[in-house]
Scaffold this motif. Sequence first.
Motif, PDB file in Angstrom:
ATOM      1  N   CYS A 233     -58.698  31.380 -16.277  1.00 47.85           N
ATOM      2  CA  CYS A 233     -57.535  31.468 -17.425  1.00 47.85           C
ATOM      3  C   CYS A 233     -57.002  30.004 -17.895  1.00 47.85           C
ATOM      4  CB  CYS A 233     -56.421  32.341 -16.842  1.00 47.85           C
ATOM      5  SG  CYS A 233     -56.847  33.789 -15.857  1.00 47.85           S
ATOM      6  N   ARG A 234     -58.019  29.426 -18.189  1.00 47.59           N
ATOM      7  CA  ARG A 234     -57.943  27.891 -18.756  1.00 47.59           C
ATOM      8  C   ARG A 234     -57.887  27.871 -20.334  1.00 47.59           C
ATOM      9  NH1 ARG A 234     -56.258  23.458 -15.552  1.00 47.59           N
ATOM     10  NH2 ARG A 234     -56.736  24.021 -13.303  1.00 47.59           N
ATOM     11  N   LYS A 235     -56.988  27.386 -20.960  1.00 46.45           N
ATOM     12  CA  LYS A 235     -57.181  27.208 -22.434  1.00 46.45           C
ATOM     13  C   LYS A 235     -57.471  25.748 -22.990  1.00 46.45           C
ATOM     14  CE  LYS A 235     -54.531  31.421 -23.554  1.00 46.45           C
ATOM     15  NZ  LYS A 235     -53.399  31.699 -24.116  1.00 46.45           N
ATOM     16  N   ASN A 236     -58.420  25.362 -23.112  1.00 44.88           N
ATOM     17  CA  ASN A 236     -58.951  23.958 -23.631  1.00 44.88           C
ATOM     18  C   ASN A 236     -60.187  24.379 -24.341  1.00 44.88           C
ATOM     19  OD1 ASN A 236     -60.994  23.209 -21.973  1.00 44.88           O
ATOM     20  ND2 ASN A 236     -59.445  23.306 -20.418  1.00 44.88           N
ATOM     21  N   ASP A 237     -60.575  23.073 -25.167  1.00 40.98           N
ATOM     22  CA  ASP A 237     -61.931  23.246 -25.804  1.00 40.98           C
ATOM     23  C   ASP A 237     -62.815  22.082 -25.394  1.00 40.98           C
ATOM     24  OD1 ASP A 237     -63.893  24.309 -27.571  1.00 40.98           O
ATOM     25  OD2 ASP A 237     -63.187  23.092 -29.046  1.00 40.98           O
ATOM     26  N   TYR A 238     -62.365  21.509 -24.332  1.00 39.18           N
ATOM     27  CA  TYR A 238     -63.114  20.209 -23.936  1.00 39.18           C
ATOM     28  C   TYR A 238     -64.592  20.498 -23.526  1.00 39.18           C
ATOM     29  CZ  TYR A 238     -58.512  18.037 -23.668  1.00 39.18           C
ATOM     30  OH  TYR A 238     -57.389  17.548 -24.038  1.00 39.18           O
ATOM     31  N   VAL A 239     -65.615  19.631 -23.687  1.00 38.80           N
ATOM     32  CA  VAL A 239     -66.972  19.702 -23.678  1.00 38.80           C
ATOM     33  C   VAL A 239     -67.171  19.497 -22.210  1.00 38.80           C
ATOM     34  CG1 VAL A 239     -69.307  19.042 -23.990  1.00 38.80           C
ATOM     35  CG2 VAL A 239     -67.628  19.357 -25.755  1.00 38.80           C
ATOM     36  N   PHE A 240     -66.487  18.730 -21.542  1.00 39.50           N
ATOM     37  CA  PHE A 240     -66.574  18.289 -20.249  1.00 39.50           C
ATOM     38  C   PHE A 240     -65.338  18.781 -19.528  1.00 39.50           C
ATOM     39  CE2 PHE A 240     -69.390  15.853 -22.471  1.00 39.50           C
ATOM     40  CZ  PHE A 240     -70.652  16.033 -21.913  1.00 39.50           C
ATOM     41  N   ILE A 241     -65.642  19.473 -18.542  1.00 38.05           N
ATOM     42  CA  ILE A 241     -64.235  20.180 -17.613  1.00 38.05           C
ATOM     43  C   ILE A 241     -64.603  19.897 -16.318  1.00 38.05           C
ATOM     44  CG2 ILE A 241     -63.518  21.482 -19.531  1.00 38.05           C
ATOM     45  CD1 ILE A 241     -64.887  23.926 -18.380  1.00 38.05           C
ATOM     46  N   THR A 242     -63.761  20.309 -15.404  1.00 36.25           N
ATOM     47  CA  THR A 242     -63.715  20.308 -14.062  1.00 36.25           C
ATOM     48  C   THR A 242     -64.392  21.736 -13.633  1.00 36.25           C
ATOM     49  OG1 THR A 242     -61.695  21.135 -13.531  1.00 36.25           O
ATOM     50  CG2 THR A 242     -61.819  18.985 -13.623  1.00 36.25           C
ATOM     51  N   LYS A 243     -64.787  21.829 -12.545  1.00 32.72           N
ATOM     52  CA  LYS A 243     -65.300  23.255 -11.955  1.00 32.72           C
ATOM     53  C   LYS A 243     -64.391  24.266 -11.835  1.00 32.72           C
ATOM     54  CE  LYS A 243     -65.200  22.323  -7.117  1.00 32.72           C
ATOM     55  NZ  LYS A 243     -65.621  21.997  -5.789  1.00 32.72           N
ATOM     56  N   HIS A 244     -63.122  23.855 -12.056  1.00 35.50           N
ATOM     57  CA  HIS A 244     -61.869  24.865 -12.167  1.00 35.50           C
ATOM     58  C   HIS A 244     -61.465  25.091 -13.742  1.00 35.50           C
ATOM     59  CE1 HIS A 244     -61.511  23.810  -7.932  1.00 35.50           C
ATOM     60  NE2 HIS A 244     -61.779  25.039  -7.777  1.00 35.50           N
ATOM     61  N   GLY A 245     -62.195  24.495 -14.509  1.00 37.52           N
ATOM     62  CA  GLY A 245     -61.965  24.411 -16.127  1.00 37.52           C
ATOM     63  C   GLY A 245     -60.838  23.513 -16.504  1.00 37.52           C
ATOM     64  N   ILE A 247     -59.023  19.506 -17.416  1.00 32.22           N
ATOM     65  CA  ILE A 247     -59.667  18.367 -18.135  1.00 32.22           C
ATOM     66  C   ILE A 247     -60.408  17.550 -17.117  1.00 32.22           C
ATOM     67  CG2 ILE A 247     -57.109  17.329 -18.223  1.00 32.22           C
ATOM     68  CD1 ILE A 247     -57.874  16.264 -20.903  1.00 32.22           C
ATOM     69  N   ILE A 248     -61.138  16.412 -17.659  1.00 24.65           N
ATOM     70  CA  ILE A 248     -61.768  15.451 -16.514  1.00 24.65           C
ATOM     71  C   ILE A 248     -60.749  14.540 -16.659  1.00 24.65           C
ATOM     72  CG2 ILE A 248     -63.559  13.740 -16.545  1.00 24.65           C
ATOM     73  CD1 ILE A 248     -64.587  16.509 -15.739  1.00 24.65           C
ATOM     74  N   SER A 249     -60.351  13.689 -15.742  1.00 29.97           N
ATOM     75  CA  SER A 249     -59.348  12.733 -15.681  1.00 29.97           C
ATOM     76  C   SER A 249     -59.996  11.428 -16.412  1.00 29.97           C
ATOM     77  CB  SER A 249     -59.170  12.218 -14.407  1.00 29.97           C
ATOM     78  OG  SER A 249     -58.553  10.867 -14.167  1.00 29.97           O
ATOM     79  N   ASN A 250     -59.314  10.759 -16.965  1.00 23.80           N
ATOM     80  CA  ASN A 250     -59.747   9.446 -17.773  1.00 23.80           C
ATOM     81  C   ASN A 250     -59.326   8.277 -17.046  1.00 23.80           C
ATOM     82  OD1 ASN A 250     -60.988   8.501 -19.914  1.00 23.80           O
ATOM     83  ND2 ASN A 250     -59.264   8.158 -21.415  1.00 23.80           N
ATOM     84  N   THR A 253     -60.760   4.927 -12.030  1.00 29.81           N
ATOM     85  CA  THR A 253     -60.807   4.962 -10.461  1.00 29.81           C
ATOM     86  C   THR A 253     -60.943   6.530 -10.222  1.00 29.81           C
ATOM     87  OG1 THR A 253     -58.484   4.965 -10.134  1.00 29.81           O
ATOM     88  CG2 THR A 253     -59.567   2.896 -10.106  1.00 29.81           C
ATOM     89  N   HIS A 254     -60.613   7.659 -10.894  1.00 25.30           N
ATOM     90  CA  HIS A 254     -60.456   8.783 -10.704  1.00 25.30           C
ATOM     91  C   HIS A 254     -61.347   9.894 -11.461  1.00 25.30           C
ATOM     92  CE1 HIS A 254     -57.058   7.426  -8.734  1.00 25.30           C
ATOM     93  NE2 HIS A 254     -57.333   8.238  -7.654  1.00 25.30           N
ATOM     94  N   ASN A 255     -62.111   9.258 -12.535  1.00 29.50           N
ATOM     95  CA  ASN A 255     -62.881  10.054 -13.576  1.00 29.50           C
ATOM     96  C   ASN A 255     -63.944  10.685 -12.713  1.00 29.50           C
ATOM     97  OD1 ASN A 255     -65.107  10.401 -15.598  1.00 29.50           O
ATOM     98  ND2 ASN A 255     -63.409   9.897 -16.727  1.00 29.50           N
ATOM     99  N   ASN A 256     -63.861  12.031 -12.796  1.00 30.32           N
ATOM    100  CA  ASN A 256     -64.956  12.778 -12.011  1.00 30.32           C
ATOM    101  C   ASN A 256     -66.310  12.675 -12.278  1.00 30.32           C
ATOM    102  OD1 ASN A 256     -62.408  14.265 -13.125  1.00 30.32           O
ATOM    103  ND2 ASN A 256     -62.824  15.972 -11.431  1.00 30.32           N
ATOM    104  N   ILE A 257     -66.671  12.399 -13.629  1.00 29.12           N
ATOM    105  CA  ILE A 257     -68.177  12.216 -14.008  1.00 29.12           C
ATOM    106  C   ILE A 257     -68.560  10.645 -13.391  1.00 29.12           C
ATOM    107  CG2 ILE A 257     -69.635  11.838 -16.047  1.00 29.12           C
ATOM    108  CD1 ILE A 257     -67.983  14.051 -17.280  1.00 29.12           C
ATOM    109  N   GLN A 258     -67.490   9.801 -13.685  1.00 29.74           N
ATOM    110  CA  GLN A 258     -67.941   8.459 -13.321  1.00 29.74           C
ATOM    111  C   GLN A 258     -68.223   8.288 -11.663  1.00 29.74           C
ATOM    112  OE1 GLN A 258     -66.052   5.226 -15.264  1.00 29.74           O
ATOM    113  NE2 GLN A 258     -65.833   3.922 -13.364  1.00 29.74           N
ATOM    114  N   LYS A 259     -67.276   8.905 -10.917  1.00 28.46           N
ATOM    115  CA  LYS A 259     -67.271   8.955  -9.639  1.00 28.46           C
ATOM    116  C   LYS A 259     -68.594   9.364  -8.888  1.00 28.46           C
ATOM    117  CE  LYS A 259     -63.650   9.827  -6.991  1.00 28.46           C
ATOM    118  NZ  LYS A 259     -62.412  10.318  -6.469  1.00 28.46           N
TER     119      LYS A 259
END
Length: 327
Positions: A233-245, A247-250, A253-259
């Motif tokens: 039940c997430r409402k966003n249009d981001y191309v890269f999201i977490t596994k729970h839908g 936003i990816i942290s920007n 030190t905590h950016n999901n993709i960078q880690k």
Amino acid sequence: MPKKKEIFSVSDDLNGIFSNNAAPKAKAIPPNDRMLLTRALEIITRQMEISGNRPRTIGDYERYVTLFIKLTGVNYLDEIDSNKIYEWLSLMDVSNQTKLTRLKCIKAFLSRCHGNGWIDAPFWKKVTIRVDQKIKEGATEKDVKRLLSVLDLGDFVQLRDATAAYLMFKTGIRIGTVSYLEGKHVDFNERLLRLDGAILKNHNQILLPFDDTLAKLLDVLMRQNDQIRKAYCRKNDYVFITKHGGIISNSPTHNNIQKRLNYYAKMYGLKNINPHALRRGFAKSLLSKGANVAEISKALGHSNLAVTTQYLHLDKEEVAENLRKYL
């Protein structure tokens, strides 16, 4: 009936009501009034806080100016000259690279003092320290293909990470831009990323073409995103999201993709698999295919060509090989 003049005349004394939130006034120092370094630091850090500078930057100012006072014994701003700065650098038992970092901070502090009218001439600009620059390698096509070959593209998180890595390598966009990329920015018909200034560091709009492989990865990922957002039940249009839908942290030190990319690099022994290396790899790839520096600079979103040339740093063998073409 009161006169108009009385209506617009406020009797209450409101002067100073916002004094706690106002930036300290930076006045030129009277001839017989010497500015303590600690006082200058106090005013400048206050100005920086109100201007919205990062706490880390402000902390660096406090740390290195305090270190300067401790090592040199200098207490007043008018005691600082080029010799004192060189003396300070000589007293530090650290690498030249670390000295350079600290020197830049002191120079920035003195520039602010100059801007406040406390120092007449910018003498510090001539103070230099020599540092041998390490060549930062960019990712190669081989590096990226190795990453894609070991990841399970049937797993959402690994598909997301693979797509992000390939996207950065093929378009040169920053990891921060990746985090805020939305479906509206992806034009599948024209095979273009239509990036608006709101998500770019330099705030300038840019168009970046992408190939069929990236188009396929993005298409599959974005359809998978729709299912995940619906499930949570997430409402966003981001191309890269977490596994729970979400936003990816920007945060760096905590950016999901960078880690995750750092994790893959260590797990599989991969070279140059990080956002900066992928971006440099994009620049080097364009250069090798004949693009000129001005075009590469535009694609990277750089404000000047000097920054771009750092990304294109060539080693001696590359320079010799390139020059051979003109013999």
